[in-house]
Design an enzyme around this catalytic site. Structure first.
Site, mmCIF file in Angstrom:
data_model
loop_
_atom_site.group_PDB
_atom_site.id
_atom_site.type_symbol
_atom_site.label_atom_id
_atom_site.label_comp_id
_atom_site.label_asym_id
_atom_site.label_seq_id
_atom_site.Cartn_x
_atom_site.Cartn_y
_atom_site.Cartn_z
ATOM 1 N N SER A 118 50.021 -58.046 -16.494
ATOM 2 C CA SER A 118 51.351 -57.440 -16.588
ATOM 3 C C SER A 118 52.456 -58.346 -16.052
ATOM 4 O O SER A 118 53.617 -58.156 -16.365
ATOM 5 C CB SER A 118 51.364 -56.113 -15.827
ATOM 6 O OG SER A 118 51.368 -56.354 -14.448
ATOM 7 N N LYS A 172 54.807 -56.191 -9.156
ATOM 8 C CA LYS A 172 55.823 -56.136 -10.227
ATOM 9 C C LYS A 172 57.134 -56.710 -9.715
ATOM 10 O O LYS A 172 57.272 -57.039 -8.543
ATOM 11 C CB LYS A 172 56.077 -54.676 -10.659
ATOM 12 C CG LYS A 172 54.858 -53.881 -11.065
ATOM 13 C CD LYS A 172 54.472 -54.126 -12.502
ATOM 14 C CE LYS A 172 53.220 -53.322 -12.827
ATOM 15 N NZ LYS A 172 52.350 -53.988 -13.777
#
Lengths: 329, 118
Positions: A118, A172
């Site tokens: 991701s 993230k």
């Protein structure tokens, strides 16, 4: 000390020398203090018999050099004797190591492995990272001034406990701080009405997805309970508004990332820290990294040199500030 | 644990240790006596400071090269604070071995440098 008629000077020098003796280790002092003072007194007496300014100066220099060298030497001897492994038992030796390890891994840094793609572009699958736990930990009013603390800013990469399952740690990039209005239009983030130019992102859409690219429209099948809560309570005029003490995060691999679009905000309290550096990067599939297996261990043992991505060693993941283009509407 | 090691293991001696042993070859001495004797041996080149002298004596005691003596050989100069030291049998063998080693080194040096000096 210069002449025999000056016994007070001798006494003063002897007192000074007694003070200097405190530089020696306690054991040595206890044993040899008296004879050393006696020897010094004898030397002073010799000097008084044949006085002369250069002799006095040479004597002082000699004694000081002798004092400095031997005090350091005796201290070093005590220090190295104390460090002899034979002097400490096996248990104490390891207890110290374990204590330091526990302290370091629970309060200073923590090691993680990136299991999914991701954040690809910035962090690859198989990157083993150290996370700095101090950077974003609120140290309170006093520690704020001593610790290298700083508030989280837009563009920071953060490691945090996945709000839907705190046993997992995610990495993230922070896109929205409390109060920010966020939406996506054709895969591009529009924050507070300004289109972001994010050179660090990667768009490799295998298929178009309106939920993913034009967020927030309406909840989809992948939306989790807290994602539904975000849709229900924090969407205003087609934009998500980040509430207080929450963060809106997205993966850099924008088209293949389960992030705030699907499971909502990251509570500030879930933030673990800031990825510090990649200490080892090993090319392995996601499954092997999430669940330890014998096969994986064998694979590492056999292909350590070939599959280690040496160019990623000691890489520092950077905070990147997105450029803000003009108004989007 | 008085294990007698071969004297060669302790060689080479540092100059202060060598000269302290030589000083004690003539009999028991206290610290100041050792210092004076070493200065005499070396023509004043080696002046032992208090730290050097007692640091060396500490290590030499640990290596059983010297021991403290209870006797007071010189009652006239006696002082309760003075400690006397004497050489052990091991110390005697070690200083002899060191002297031989140095003599060997000097012979070798002379043979090499004979042409240059002449």
């Amino acid at each position: 000390m210069i002449s025999q008629s000056d016994p007070t000077a001798t006494a003063a020098f002897c007192r000074l020398y007694s003070l200097l003796l405190y530089a020696y280790p306690r054991e040595f002092r206890r044993e040899y203090r008296a004879p050393m003072e006696q020897l010094f007194r004898d030397r002073c007496r010799d000097l008084a018999r044949a006085p002369g300014p250069t002799r006095l100066f040479r004597f002082a220099l000699h004694v000081l050099r002798d004092w400095f060298n031997t005090a350091a030497r005796e201290r070093a001897a005590v220090w190295s004797a104390g460090r002899k492994p034979a002097r400490r038992s096996f248990v104490t030796e390891w207890a110290g190591t374990i204590l330091i390890y526990l302290f370091a891994t629970t309060t200073l840094v923590q090691a993680y492995v990136i299991p999914t793609s991701s954040m690809e572009g910035s962090l690859l699958v198989g990157d083993h990272i150290l996370v700095d736990r101090i950077a974003f930990a609120d140290p309170g009013p006093l520690g704020r001034h001593i610790l290298p603390y700083r508030p989280i800013e837009r563009g920071d990469i953060i490691a945090f406990l996945y709000p839907e399952d705190v046993r997992e740690t995610y990495v993230k990039r922070v896109i929205g701080l409390p109060g920010d209005r966020i939406r996506l239009e054709n895969g591009q983030v529009i924050r507070n009405g300004r289109r972001l130019i994010e050179p660090y992102t990667q768009h490799i859409a295998p298929y178009p997805d309106p939920y993913r690219d034009n967020f927030p429209l309406s909840p989809g099948p992948l939306t989790t309970p807290s994602g539904l809560d975000m849709f229900a309570r924090h969407v205003r005029n087609g934009e998500v508004v980040v509430p207080a003490d929450m963060l809106f995060v997205l993966g850099d691999n924008r088209d293949d990332s389960a992030d705030s679009r699907y499971w909502g905000f990251v509570p500030r309290t879930c933030v673990v820290g800031k990825p510090l550096l990649v200490y080892w990067s090993y090319d392995a599939p996601t499954d092997d990294l999430e669940h330890w297996s014998v096969d994986h261990a064998v694979d590492v043992a056999l292909h350590f040199f070939a599959k280690t991505r040496w160019n990623r060693m000691l890489l520092v993941p950077r905070s990147r500030l997105a450029l803000e283009a003009g108004g989007a509407r | 644990m008085k294990k007698t090691r071969p004297p060669e293991e302790l060689l080479p001696l540092t100059p202060p240790v060598f000269h302290i042993l030589l000083a004690l070859a003539g009999g028991e001495l206290h610290g100041y006596g050792i210092m004076q004797d070493v200065a005499r041996q070396t023509g004043g080149a080696l002046q032992l400071g208090p730290g050097t002298l007692y640091g060396c004596l500490k290590r030499m005691l640990a290596a059983h090269l010297v021991e403290e003596s209870d006797e007071r050989p010189d009652p006239a100069l006696d002082d309760q604070r003075r400690r006397y030291y004497r050489m052990t049998a091991l110390g005697k063998r070690v200083v002899r071995a060191e002297a031989q080693r140095l003599a060997g080194a000097v012979t070798a040096a002379m043979a090499r440098l004979a042409g240059e000096i002449a």
